[in-house]
Design a protein around this motif. Sequence first.
Motif, PDB file in Angstrom:
ATOM      1  N   LEU A   8       1.446  -1.065  -0.279  1.00  0.00           N
ATOM      2  CA  LEU A   8      -0.171  -0.221  -0.425  1.00  0.00           C
ATOM      3  C   LEU A   8       0.663   1.287  -0.046  1.00  0.00           C
ATOM      4  CD1 LEU A   8      -2.984   1.251  -0.149  1.00  0.00           C
ATOM      5  CD2 LEU A   8      -2.675   1.184   2.414  1.00  0.00           C
ATOM      6  N   LEU A   9       2.379   1.559   0.615  1.00  0.00           N
ATOM      7  CA  LEU A   9       3.401   2.373   0.749  1.00  0.00           C
ATOM      8  C   LEU A   9       4.003   2.355   0.235  1.00  0.00           C
ATOM      9  CD1 LEU A   9       2.907   5.427   1.395  1.00  0.00           C
ATOM     10  CD2 LEU A   9       3.718   4.162   4.182  1.00  0.00           C
ATOM     11  N   VAL A  10       5.112   2.887  -0.612  1.00  0.00           N
ATOM     12  CA  VAL A  10       6.079   3.070  -0.246  1.00  0.00           C
ATOM     13  C   VAL A  10       7.215   3.273  -0.404  1.00  0.00           C
ATOM     14  CG1 VAL A  10       7.989   1.812  -1.851  1.00  0.00           C
ATOM     15  CG2 VAL A  10       6.316   0.486  -2.011  1.00  0.00           C
ATOM     16  N   VAL A  11       8.099   3.710   0.670  1.00  0.00           N
ATOM     17  CA  VAL A  11       9.029   4.758   0.828  1.00  0.00           C
ATOM     18  C   VAL A  11      10.457   4.244   0.265  1.00  0.00           C
ATOM     19  CG1 VAL A  11      10.569   6.654   3.055  1.00  0.00           C
ATOM     20  CG2 VAL A  11       8.013   5.584   3.102  1.00  0.00           C
ATOM     21  N   GLU A  12      10.935   5.297  -0.356  1.00  0.00           N
ATOM     22  CA  GLU A  12      12.497   5.136  -1.231  1.00  0.00           C
ATOM     23  C   GLU A  12      13.040   6.534  -0.348  1.00  0.00           C
ATOM     24  OE1 GLU A  12      11.543   4.353  -5.123  1.00  0.00           O
ATOM     25  OE2 GLU A  12      10.954   2.910  -5.014  1.00  0.00           O
ATOM     26  N   GLY A  13      13.790   6.093   0.090  1.00  0.00           N
ATOM     27  CA  GLY A  13      15.138   6.979   0.454  1.00  0.00           C
ATOM     28  C   GLY A  13      15.075   8.482   1.213  1.00  0.00           C
ATOM     29  N   LEU A  14      13.854   8.718   1.610  1.00  0.00           N
ATOM     30  CA  LEU A  14      13.311   9.672   2.364  1.00  0.00           C
ATOM     31  C   LEU A  14      14.097  10.449   3.181  1.00  0.00           C
ATOM     32  CD1 LEU A  14      10.562  11.117   1.759  1.00  0.00           C
ATOM     33  CD2 LEU A  14       9.957  10.239   4.228  1.00  0.00           C
ATOM     34  N   LYS A  15      14.607  11.764   3.136  1.00  0.00           N
ATOM     35  CA  LYS A  15      15.516  12.067   3.618  1.00  0.00           C
ATOM     36  C   LYS A  15      14.467  13.930   4.071  1.00  0.00           C
ATOM     37  CE  LYS A  15      19.825  10.803   1.362  1.00  0.00           C
ATOM     38  NZ  LYS A  15      20.567  11.373   0.412  1.00  0.00           N
ATOM     39  N   LYS A  16      15.026  14.249   4.845  1.00  0.00           N
ATOM     40  CA  LYS A  16      14.143  15.562   5.232  1.00  0.00           C
ATOM     41  C   LYS A  16      15.576  16.421   6.575  1.00  0.00           C
ATOM     42  CE  LYS A  16      11.906  19.068   6.159  1.00  0.00           C
ATOM     43  NZ  LYS A  16      11.517  20.288   4.969  1.00  0.00           N
ATOM     44  N   TYR A  17      16.131  17.528   5.768  1.00  0.00           N
ATOM     45  CA  TYR A  17      17.039  18.204   6.480  1.00  0.00           C
ATOM     46  C   TYR A  17      16.458  19.276   6.502  1.00  0.00           C
ATOM     47  CZ  TYR A  17      20.418  14.576   4.476  1.00  0.00           C
ATOM     48  OH  TYR A  17      21.400  13.693   4.028  1.00  0.00           O
ATOM     49  N   TYR A  18      16.531  20.015   7.922  1.00  0.00           N
ATOM     50  CA  TYR A  18      16.913  22.235   8.108  1.00  0.00           C
ATOM     51  C   TYR A  18      18.068  22.387   8.053  1.00  0.00           C
ATOM     52  CZ  TYR A  18      12.435  19.403   9.566  1.00  0.00           C
ATOM     53  OH  TYR A  18      11.056  18.677   9.901  1.00  0.00           O
ATOM     54  N   PRO A  19      18.340  23.099   7.121  1.00  0.00           N
ATOM     55  CA  PRO A  19      18.880  23.910   7.280  1.00  0.00           C
ATOM     56  C   PRO A  19      19.534  25.075   8.628  1.00  0.00           C
ATOM     57  CG  PRO A  19      17.544  25.567   5.998  1.00  0.00           C
ATOM     58  CD  PRO A  19      16.786  24.157   6.998  1.00  0.00           C
ATOM     59  N   VAL A  20      21.114  24.589   9.012  1.00  0.00           N
ATOM     60  CA  VAL A  20      21.110  25.119  10.410  1.00  0.00           C
ATOM     61  C   VAL A  20      21.884  26.764   9.452  1.00  0.00           C
ATOM     62  CG1 VAL A  20      22.857  25.801  12.126  1.00  0.00           C
ATOM     63  CG2 VAL A  20      22.030  23.583  11.293  1.00  0.00           C
TER      64      VAL A  20
END
Length: 333
Positions: A8-20
């Motif tokens: 039902l759900l496929v997550v591939e190489g997910l990234k979440k960066y927040y800038p400093v």
Amino acid sequence: MNANGAPLLVVEGLKKYYPVRGGVFAAKIGDVRAVDGVSFTVQEGETLGLVGESGCGKSTLGRAIMRLETPTDGRVFFEGADMAHASKSELFRLRRDVQAIFQDPYSSLNPRMTVGEIVREPLLVHRIGTKAEQVEKVRALLETVGLTGEMLDRYPHEFSGGQRQRIGIARALALDPRLVIADEPVSALDVSVRSQVLNLMVKLQRERNLTYIFISHDLSVVEHVSDSIAIMYLGRIVEIGPADTVFAKPAHPYTRALMEAIPVPDPDQRHDAAPVKGETPSPVNPPPGCPFHPRCIYAIPACSQAIPPLEPVGPANGAPREHLAACIRKHEI
């Protein structure tokens, strides 16, 4: 599982960066790597427990899947549709099938709206049914989660924490979703109420064929509700597999350390503890190689050379999900 056998759900190489940012001109000087290359699948009707200590990125991962946070990179496929890159109109349609239950039942409900207005709001936004049909559905939803239709005109402050979370569950179910992302749904509740809410969620899953991503830091809770478990550390999944297999034979040192930390209500039973050294590294400056190696009692020099991929721990033996771990010494633990 869908009719064609696809997840039902496929997550591939997910990234979440927040800038400093820093300096006089607030120039970018680095990134907080909240989610750093996460991949997994979820089958229809499955509950995937997502576990890790505070700050590991599990809540950010849940929000990024729903596009409440825009991913830095990677893809999120819901029944083949890429939510990570969907247009505004496409995302609006997809969100009918993907809903959330939030951690804090006190802040997730608008104190200026009645319970009826809160649960009815998703129906108004998506223009589903007439006013009479909407009100009737709200009454039915409240009764489904263990409340009564007479509570429609009451405000959130008139309810206990457990009742407020039931209202949040009713709101999440208003659009008849297929996937529900539950972010620490019982952590803010009294211990006496937690089991009631968990049992309600299990009952609703069975009746409505719901799929859950259940985010928690409490392994004992996750064990109760999950079919599969994914362990996160410093923005990465370090182990994933069937819940009974992960609990019986943890293959990553961090997973083992988490399980050793579960209190046992029996003075005659003591853990053979695997101690964890030091503090969690900063996601702004993660260590080279395996992110856990500075704290791991099994670490060898090779652990600091490269990030180990998620690899099979052993033969699948017909299990619905393969047991994977990101550790070069997984067979020695």
